[in-house]
Design an enzyme around this catalytic site. Structure first.
Site, PDB file in Angstrom:
ATOM      1  N   ASN A   1     -10.297  -0.158  -0.747  1.00  0.00           N
ATOM      2  CA  ASN A   1      -8.855  -0.122  -0.557  1.00  0.00           C
ATOM      3  C   ASN A   1      -8.189  -0.657  -1.825  1.00  0.00           C
ATOM      4  OD1 ASN A   1      -6.174  -0.787   0.093  1.00  0.00           O
ATOM      5  ND2 ASN A   1      -6.672  -1.454   2.162  1.00  0.00           N
TER       6      ASN A   1
ATOM      7  N   HIS B   1      -3.576   6.969   2.332  1.00  0.00           N
ATOM      8  CA  HIS B   1      -3.995   5.679   1.797  1.00  0.00           C
ATOM      9  C   HIS B   1      -5.389   5.358   2.314  1.00  0.00           C
ATOM     10  CE1 HIS B   1      -4.345   1.496   0.916  1.00  0.00           C
ATOM     11  NE2 HIS B   1      -4.068   1.090   2.153  1.00  0.00           N
TER      12      HIS B   1
ATOM     13  N   CYS C   1       0.809  -1.222   0.000  1.00  0.00           N
ATOM     14  CA  CYS C   1       0.000   0.000   0.000  1.00  0.00           C
ATOM     15  C   CYS C   1       0.841   1.270   0.000  1.00  0.00           C
ATOM     16  CB  CYS C   1      -0.949  -0.003   1.192  1.00  0.00           C
ATOM     17  SG  CYS C   1      -1.935  -1.511   1.320  1.00  0.00           S
TER      18      CYS C   1
END
Length: 321
Positions: free
Chosen positions: A278, A248, A111
């Site tokens: 996500n 994020h 990520c």
């Protein structure tokens, strides 16, 4: 000499899958997912691939930046879900956009991948090796999810985001921080192929992503505020000087916790996870592109960026728009 973001682009798959859609194939509900994560829908790939979405995002970023393919010196893609072990997704992007002069490679920092790519490009540009770079975060996470595991699969989506950065005489990237904690890597992991050769035979199938959500949460709500404080101080600013925090998009509760720990209004934390989920390395550049195209970003604004996740890894930056 600064490293300036001069253009952004993004690409999401055409097919939108809502929480209600998932409730028809597994034991879940819109209320269960949205109340715990803030996610209401995500885009899942059908005919799209990590490379095809990367190419589209790259073209949009280049158009937004007003640069041509022959101006691109460097292409870096942050991804954990490239279509091939080799060639790298970045090489596929290079071929598709016609950036014949560019050096291209991928980075795997989960990520944090886009943020790691941004720092790598910054170092190259500041060293005078290259002048213009195309950096991306791109994922097709749906292909590495266990769709029988409702605690994990409902969180993730597919997509790609891109930015063009250039060495400029004006301010751009003001500060950067990144780190890793491999001792906790097992809390968010996906096993690749195991040994299979004349000495070792295996019939083991490829595994899917597994995650210890509580451990990831505890990591994020401590590491991210600490990293943001570090880059804000290094930039000679205070938390109050930051116009937006582009984090994020992992979970709304993480973002709310970071805002609380920084003592900053949640209004300064734009959200895309409600309609994207996500998307790992792609979430920061997709959010940044949405902000850019909505006209939210004005020259001189100070934006704090932060990516965090598998590895475990984290990276933050302060940029002047």
């Amino acid at each position: 000499m600064g490293t300036k973001i001069i253009g952004t682009g993004s690409c999401l798959p055409k097919t939108v899958v809502t929480n209600d859609d998932l409730s028809r194939i597994m034991d879940t509900s819109d209320e269960w997912i949205s109340s715990r994560t803030g996610i209401r829908e995500r885009h899942l790939a059908k005919e799209e691939t990590t490379a095809s979405m990367s190419v589209e995002a790259a073209k949009r970023a280049m158009e937004n930046a007003g640069v041509t393919a022959d101006e691109i010196d460097l292409i870096i893609v942050g991804t954990v879900s490239a279509d091939h072990v080799t060639p790298a997704c970045a090489c596929e992007v290079q071929a598709a956009v016609g950036a014949d002069r560019a050096v291209a490679f991928d980075v795997n920092a989960a990520c944090s991948g886009f943020m790691f790519a941004l720092n790598i490009a910054h170092v190259y540009l500041q060293a005078g090796i290259y002048r213009t770079a195309l950096i991306l975060g791109a994922e097709t996470l749906s292909k590495i999810m266990d769709w029988d595991d409702r605690s994990t699969c409902v969180l993730f989506g597919d997509g790609a985001g891109a930015a063009v950065v250039r060495a400029e005489s004006i301010s751009g990237l003001l500060s950067f921080d990144q780190g890793s904690d491999g001792t906790k890597g097992g809390v968010l992991a996906c096993t690749n192929r195991t040994n299979n050769n004349p000495l070792v035979k295996t019939s083991r199938e490829l595994e899917y992503v597994h995650m210890d959500g509580q451990e990831v949460y505890k990591f994020a709500v401590t590491a991210v505020p600490a990293s943001l404080h570090k880059v804000i101080e290094a930039a000679g600013l205070t938390v109050e000087d930051i116009d937006y925090f582009a984090l994020h998009q992992a979970n709304i509760r993480i973002i709310q916790s970071v805002a609380k720990r920084l003592k900053v209004s949640e209004d300064k934390f734009p959200i895309s996870l409600d309609h994207c989920g996500n998307i790992s390395a792609a979430s920061v550049p997709i959010l940044l592109d949405e902000m850019n195209r909505k006209g939210m970003l004005k020259p001189g604004m100070k934006i704090a960026l932060s990516g965090f996740g598998g590895g475990l890894t984290w990276a933050s930056a302060v940029v002047e728009w």
